[in-house]
Write an enzyme that holds these catalytic residues in place. Structure first.
Site, PDB file in Angstrom:
ATOM      1  N   GLU A 131       0.945  -1.021   0.006  1.00 49.03           N
ATOM      2  CA  GLU A 131      -0.059   0.140   0.168  1.00 49.03           C
ATOM      3  C   GLU A 131       0.710   1.472  -0.029  1.00 49.03           C
ATOM      4  O   GLU A 131       0.102   1.947  -0.830  1.00 49.03           O
ATOM      5  CB  GLU A 131      -0.618  -0.389   1.262  1.00 49.03           C
ATOM      6  CG  GLU A 131      -1.507   1.076   1.116  1.00 49.03           C
ATOM      7  CD  GLU A 131      -2.087   1.579   2.793  1.00 49.03           C
ATOM      8  OE1 GLU A 131      -2.387   2.688   3.207  1.00 49.03           O
ATOM      9  OE2 GLU A 131      -2.363   0.122   3.265  1.00 49.03           O
ATOM     10  N   ASP A 138       0.519   3.977  -2.853  1.00 47.86           N
ATOM     11  CA  ASP A 138       0.333   5.069  -3.133  1.00 47.86           C
ATOM     12  C   ASP A 138       0.962   6.425  -3.577  1.00 47.86           C
ATOM     13  O   ASP A 138       0.897   7.089  -4.146  1.00 47.86           O
ATOM     14  CB  ASP A 138       0.315   5.780  -1.921  1.00 47.86           C
ATOM     15  CG  ASP A 138      -0.475   6.899  -0.664  1.00 47.86           C
ATOM     16  OD1 ASP A 138      -1.264   7.450  -1.181  1.00 47.86           O
ATOM     17  OD2 ASP A 138       0.071   7.761  -0.486  1.00 47.86           O
ATOM     18  N   ASP A 178      -7.377   1.200   0.841  1.00 48.93           N
ATOM     19  CA  ASP A 178      -5.929   0.934   1.257  1.00 48.93           C
ATOM     20  C   ASP A 178      -5.167  -0.731  -0.101  1.00 48.93           C
ATOM     21  O   ASP A 178      -4.475  -0.755  -0.551  1.00 48.93           O
ATOM     22  CB  ASP A 178      -5.501  -0.105   2.229  1.00 48.93           C
ATOM     23  CG  ASP A 178      -5.855   1.212   3.244  1.00 48.93           C
ATOM     24  OD1 ASP A 178      -5.644   2.449   3.167  1.00 48.93           O
ATOM     25  OD2 ASP A 178      -6.043   0.980   4.819  1.00 48.93           O
ATOM     26  N   GLU A 208      -4.620   0.256  -3.354  1.00 48.53           N
ATOM     27  CA  GLU A 208      -2.709   0.950  -3.738  1.00 48.53           C
ATOM     28  C   GLU A 208      -2.244  -0.181  -3.190  1.00 48.53           C
ATOM     29  O   GLU A 208      -0.684   0.234  -3.549  1.00 48.53           O
ATOM     30  CB  GLU A 208      -2.958   1.620  -2.229  1.00 48.53           C
ATOM     31  CG  GLU A 208      -3.292   3.355  -2.897  1.00 48.53           C
ATOM     32  CD  GLU A 208      -3.384   4.084  -1.173  1.00 48.53           C
ATOM     33  OE1 GLU A 208      -3.248   5.691  -1.612  1.00 48.53           O
ATOM     34  OE2 GLU A 208      -3.435   3.949  -0.457  1.00 48.53           O
TER      35      GLU A 208
END
Length: 175
Positions: free
Chosen positions: A45, A49, A117, A120
């Site tokens: 994650e 991101d 999440d 990502e």
């Protein structure tokens, strides 16, 4: 066993390293030792991101050449917001594929933060599995319609309130 195919099929990427896919679809609430490194949901994650931020920024710069940093920033915030990413995760079929502890459910549904999440994490896994170009291509295909369909730059509620008050000669609120 959870069906792992839906997320991979929607994202248009076939994983060479199935461990990455497994890690991206196993929430840290279930992953034993996920904080120890290696392929873990939260680590993927973190990477995803950054991949998301870079690609979205590049797409917005290209699509809205005449806009200011502030306008681009508002567009960026809307595209990478938790609700937007959770919707993309739902579209990808990730709720059916994710493995989470029961505490991550609210009224039997995955929380939006978990879905965002997970999206990502999938991006991070794709980047590690096939590189930046693959992650870039997946994101551009998914986000192109959203970017193309954006009208005026969105305004967050706080900014909208402040502009409304100032436009009518009122003082700004105290927060």
């Amino acid at each position: 066993m959870t069906d792992l195919a839906p997320g991979a099929e929607f994202l248009g990427h076939r994983f060479r390293d199935q461990r990455l896919l497994q890690a991206a679809l196993t929430h840290s609430s279930l992953a034993a030792g996920s904080r120890r490194g290696g392929f873990a949901f939260d680590r993927l994650e973190f990477l995803g991101d950054r991949v998301l931020g870079l690609v979205v920024a590049q797409m917005l710069l290209a699509a809205f050449e005449g806009e200011s940093e502030g306008e681009l920033g508002r567009r960026f915030a809307a595209l990478v917001s938790e609700p937007s990413l959770a919707a993309l995760a739902r579209d990808a079929g990730l709720p059916r594929a994710l493995r989470v502890a029961p505490g991550e459910l609210r009224d039997g549904e995955l929380r939006a933060s978990v879905l965002a999440d997970a999206f990502e994490a999938m991006l991070g896994a794709i980047q590690l599995d096939a590189g930046c170009a693959a992650a870039d291509a997946v994101l551009r295909r998914i986000l192109a319609p959203l970017v193309a369909g954006m009208g005026a730059p969105p305004r967050d509620p706080k900014t909208a309130l402040q502009e409304w008050l100032q436009g009518r000669g009122h003082a700004l609120p105290a927060y």
